[in-house]
Each structure stands twice: as structure tokens, then as C-alpha cells.
Design a protein around this motif. Structure first.
Motif, PDB file in Angstrom:
ATOM      1  N   TYR A  94       0.829  -1.204   0.000  1.00 43.59           N
ATOM      2  CA  TYR A  94       0.000   0.000   0.000  1.00 43.59           C
ATOM      3  C   TYR A  94       0.868   1.262   0.000  1.00 43.59           C
ATOM      4  O   TYR A  94       0.585   2.226  -0.716  1.00 43.59           O
ATOM      5  N   TYR A  97       2.373   2.394  -3.428  1.00 36.47           N
ATOM      6  CA  TYR A  97       1.538   3.175  -4.347  1.00 36.47           C
ATOM      7  C   TYR A  97       1.566   4.657  -3.983  1.00 36.47           C
ATOM      8  O   TYR A  97       1.539   5.525  -4.866  1.00 36.47           O
ATOM      9  N   GLN A 100       4.888   5.788  -5.237  1.00 39.20           N
ATOM     10  CA  GLN A 100       4.855   5.861  -6.698  1.00 39.20           C
ATOM     11  C   GLN A 100       4.168   7.137  -7.177  1.00 39.20           C
ATOM     12  O   GLN A 100       4.626   7.782  -8.127  1.00 39.20           O
ATOM     13  N   LEU A 114      -1.106   3.817 -11.993  1.00 43.79           N
ATOM     14  CA  LEU A 114      -1.937   2.967 -11.140  1.00 43.79           C
ATOM     15  C   LEU A 114      -3.035   2.271 -11.938  1.00 43.79           C
ATOM     16  O   LEU A 114      -3.372   1.117 -11.666  1.00 43.79           O
ATOM     17  N   ASP A 117      -1.138  -0.770 -14.248  1.00 40.42           N
ATOM     18  CA  ASP A 117      -0.005  -1.232 -13.445  1.00 40.42           C
ATOM     19  C   ASP A 117       0.457  -2.599 -13.942  1.00 40.42           C
ATOM     20  O   ASP A 117      -0.333  -3.549 -14.034  1.00 40.42           O
ATOM     21  N   THR A 120       2.747  -5.042 -10.134  1.00 40.11           N
ATOM     22  CA  THR A 120       2.212  -5.779  -8.982  1.00 40.11           C
ATOM     23  C   THR A 120       2.071  -7.261  -9.280  1.00 40.11           C
ATOM     24  O   THR A 120       2.464  -8.108  -8.474  1.00 40.11           O
ATOM     25  N   ILE A 128      -5.055  -0.878 -10.433  1.00 43.63           N
ATOM     26  CA  ILE A 128      -4.928  -0.880  -8.978  1.00 43.63           C
ATOM     27  C   ILE A 128      -6.117  -0.191  -8.317  1.00 43.63           C
ATOM     28  O   ILE A 128      -6.610  -0.632  -7.272  1.00 43.63           O
ATOM     29  N   VAL A 134      -7.084   1.992  -2.544  1.00 38.74           N
ATOM     30  CA  VAL A 134      -5.890   2.822  -2.346  1.00 38.74           C
ATOM     31  C   VAL A 134      -6.153   4.291  -2.668  1.00 38.74           C
ATOM     32  O   VAL A 134      -5.211   5.056  -2.880  1.00 38.74           O
ATOM     33  N   GLU A 137      -4.236   6.645  -0.416  1.00 38.20           N
ATOM     34  CA  GLU A 137      -2.850   6.916  -0.796  1.00 38.20           C
ATOM     35  C   GLU A 137      -2.773   7.929  -1.935  1.00 38.20           C
ATOM     36  O   GLU A 137      -1.886   8.792  -1.957  1.00 38.20           O
TER      37      GLU A 137
END
Length: 388
Positions: A94, A97, A100, A114, A117, A120, A128, A134, A137
Motif C-alpha cells: 500500500y 503506491y 509511486q 496505477l 499497473d 504488482t 490498482i 488505495v 494513498e
């Protein structure tokens, strides 16, 4: 100004002398006089002191958890890579991201990374934002980029301090809920102190910071506090609308930040359903809560690129079933006891059958099988089948 005293009496007869009476000061024209100034002053002082205590306890909890984290890992004295390694298991995923998004050349490029992606999962490109919760984030990384704090605060500290700050929101919400239920802020003080002293059993935020529950549970506590206030009697229309808005925002944020929100809100919906069937809650307010839960999940579904798992949740099926059953069955709470009991049993059976049918229909249409293992586990747990 002259006043008269009125004594509450029973219907068709005077009140018995040995029963306590409720006396209020009223004018000769029947209007109730306002409360004495001393009572209002005491209420203002009590609310002010209680609010200060709530904020102080919330900040104390935040500082306390941050201190525990620092003492456990010596976080300020280790290298950046060691700080990132301290985020265990999925916590590191988590946080990656968030990192990133900050390191991307622009916000648009970070979002594109994202959505498409390919890091992952091996040999696969996944979205994502659809697969995982997320958005917190994403929001936090955008906030860090636009605020003039880069020279004073490292990204990792901005991240963990935000989560520690949410613990303050959590404690304040618990405090307010207890205050509303008991009528005194001393009860809120007791609830907050119990949460802090039983930290080992209530939270694990100091050593698993990025977990989704640490983001979501503070918003869930805010939702509970708002619902507690909503269910009070004699609310003004403006107060009710503002409270419903607060419930919706808290429900939406709770749903957006944790993938397991459906199960907690399903328990909440079941509790509301039972209390409503027993005529212990106003039906109109409970209906609004059902609609808010559905609306919050559908909005999250849109933000997660129409994640079909949300549409196939039992919560949506159950809430829709309750609303449909109310349209089919009218005057549910009228009539004698045997009549009402029969209606209640029929209502419960109708809701359960509709829930299973709607859920099965949605999963059939969307070809959903991702959560079937949960039902197999429950069946095996209660001895109705094997897990394989």
C-alpha cells in the motif's frame, strides 16, 4: 410576570397524590417560559469543557501512538529504506503506491501508472484503483505534492502522521458517541480512557500503520456517532438533514478505504432491521440509513471502475430487499399483537428470500464467483458441508 403551575394528569382522572408530577412554568396564555439563564450557562460550560476534554484526549492518543511507534523502531534514526521495510506484508504494498504517486513526474502520470499497473502482478497489467482500496494513498500523495511542506516533512512522516492523526478522530468519535448515549461527557471520558488503556485489544496501528482498517475505522466511528445523534427525538429538520449528510460522508469514506466494509455494514443493517421490526426505531430514519448505505457503496463502485464485487455484496441485496418488502407489506406495525406478530414473521421471511434471490440474480448476471469460498467456509463451520 405571574406564572401558574400545571400538573400532568392522566386521561379522565386526576393524578394520584403519591405519584411524582412534572411541573413547568407557563404563561397564562399557555406558552412555556424559557429555561432560567443559569441552566443555559451551565449547559454552555459543560459542552465547552466536554469538548476541550474530547479534543485533548484525541490529541493525546495520537501523540501516544506515535511515541510508541518511535520507541519501538527508532523510526527517526534509521535509513529511508529501513523505514519502508518496517511496513510489513501488504502494508509495504500500500505504501509503495503512495510513493509511486509522489515520485511520478505529474499527478496525471501517477494515476496512469496505477490504472495500468504492470509491476504488482507478473506478466499482467491490472487496474490498482479497481482492484484495491488505495484512494487514500492517492489523495494523500496529491495533498503532499500541492502543500508547501516538502522541505520540512518527508513523505513517510506525512503518511504515518496522517494515520496517527486519524486515531485522534477515532477517540473523539467514541467519546461523542458515549456522551450522546449517556448525556454526560464523563461517560465519554471513561470510554476514551478505556480505548487507550486497552490499546492492545483495540488497535494495531503503531506497528501495521498502512492497513486498511486503520484508515477506515475512524470514519466508521464517526458514522456511529452521527447515527446516534440522528436517532435522537425532537430534531429540527435542518439538524436532521445535516446529520444525514454527515452519516453519508462517513459511510462513503469508510466504504472507500476498506474492502471489508460490506460485512461490518451488513451487521449494522441487520441490527437496524431487527430494531425497526420491534418498533424501537423510527421507520423513516432507518429507511434513510438503508439508502445511505446503498448510495455509498454504489458511489465507491463507480470510483473503483464499476467493481462487480461491490454490486454482488449481500449488503446491497439485503437493503434493496428490505425496501421492496416495505412497499409490498404496508401497515406492518398496525393491528393487535397476534396480527402484528404474523406480519413480522412474514416480513422477515420475505426479506430473507428476496435477499437470496436478488444476490443470486446479480451474481448470475455478472458471473461472480470470487466470494463463493466465504459461503463454503460458513457452511462448513456450521456443519452443512465440506470446504472442498
Amino acid at each position: 410576570m405571574t406564572t401558574i403551575r400545571q400538573r400532568r394528569v392522566g386521561k379522565g382522572a386526576e393524578a394520584a397524590e403519591d405519584q411524582p408530577s412534572e411541573e413547568t412554568n407557563v404563561k397564562p396564555d399557555g406558552k412555556i417560559l424559557p429555561d432560567p439563564p443559569g441552566g443555559k450557562l451551565w449547559n454552555i460550560v459543560s459542552i465547552t469543557v466536554g469538548g476541550i476534554v474530547a479534543i485533548s484526549l484525541g490529541l493525546l492518543t495520537s501523540v501516544y501512538v506515535a511515541t510508541l511507534h518511535e520507541n519501538d523502531l527508532w523510526f527517526s534514526n534509521i535509513k529511508e529504506v529501513e523505514r519502508e521495510i518496517s511496513f510489513r506484508t501488504e502494508c509495504g504494498l500500500y505504501y509503495s503506491y503512495y510513493k509511486q504517486m509522489i515520485q511520478a513526474a505529474s499527478i496525471q502520470q501517477g494515476l496512469h501508472g496505477l490504472v495500468y499497473d504492470n509491476k504488482t502482478e507478473s506478466v499482467r497489467t491490472i487496474n490498482i484503483l479497481e482492484r484495491m482500496n488505495v484512494y487514500q494513498e492517492v489523495f494523500l500523495s496529491i495533498l503532499y505534492r500541492i502543500l508547501p511542506i516538502q522541505q520540512y516533512l518527508e513523505p513517510v512522516y506525512f503518511y504515518i502522521y496522517t494515520l496517527f492523526g486519524l486515531q485522534a478522530v477515532y477517540v473523539i468519535a467514541l467519546y461523542v458517541t458515549s456522551w450522546l448515549l449517556s448525556g454526560t461527557w464523563l461517560s465519554g471520558l471513561l470510554a476514551a480512557c478505556w480505548y487507550i488503556t486497552n490499546r492492545v485489544d483495540t488497535t494495531r496501528v503503531e506497528f501495521t500503520i498502512p492497513l486498511r482498517e486503520n484508515w477506515a475505522l475512524p470514519f466508521f466511528a464517526v458514522q456511529i456517532a452521527a447515527i446516534t445523534y440522528l436517532l435522537r427525538t425532537h430534531l429540527q429538520p435542518a439538524q436532521e438533514r445535516l446529520t444525514l449528510m454527515a452519516v453519508f460522508i462517513a459511510t462513503f469514506l469508510f466504504s472507500l478505504t476498506w474492502q471489508f466494509n460490506q460485512f461490518m455494514m451488513l451487521i449494522q443493517a441487520l441490527a437496524l432491521f431487527i430494531l425497526d421490526c420491534l418498533d424501537m426505531l423510527p421507520t423513516a430514519k432507518v429507511t434513510w440509513l438503508y439508502i445511505i448505505q446503498i448510495s455509498g457503496l454504489l458511489l465507491v463502485c463507480v470510483l473503483q471502475f464499476f467493481n462487480s464485487m461491490i454490486l454482488g455484496s449481500l449488503l446491497i441485496s439485503f437493503n434493496v430487499s428490505v425496501l421492496i418488502a416495505r412497499i409490498i407489506q404496508k401497515n406492518l406495525k398496525k393491528g393487535g399483537l397476534p396480527n402484528r406478530l404474523g406480519k413480522l414473521i412474514l416480513h422477515v421471511l420475505l426479506v430473507l428470500c428476496l435477499t437470496l434471490l436478488i444476490n443470486k440474480f446479480i451474481k448470475k448476471i455478472l458471473h461472480l464467483e470470487s466470494d463463493e469460498h466465504i459461503f463454503k467456509f460458513l457452511k462448513a463451520k456450521f456443519g452443512f458441508g465440506a470446504t472442498r
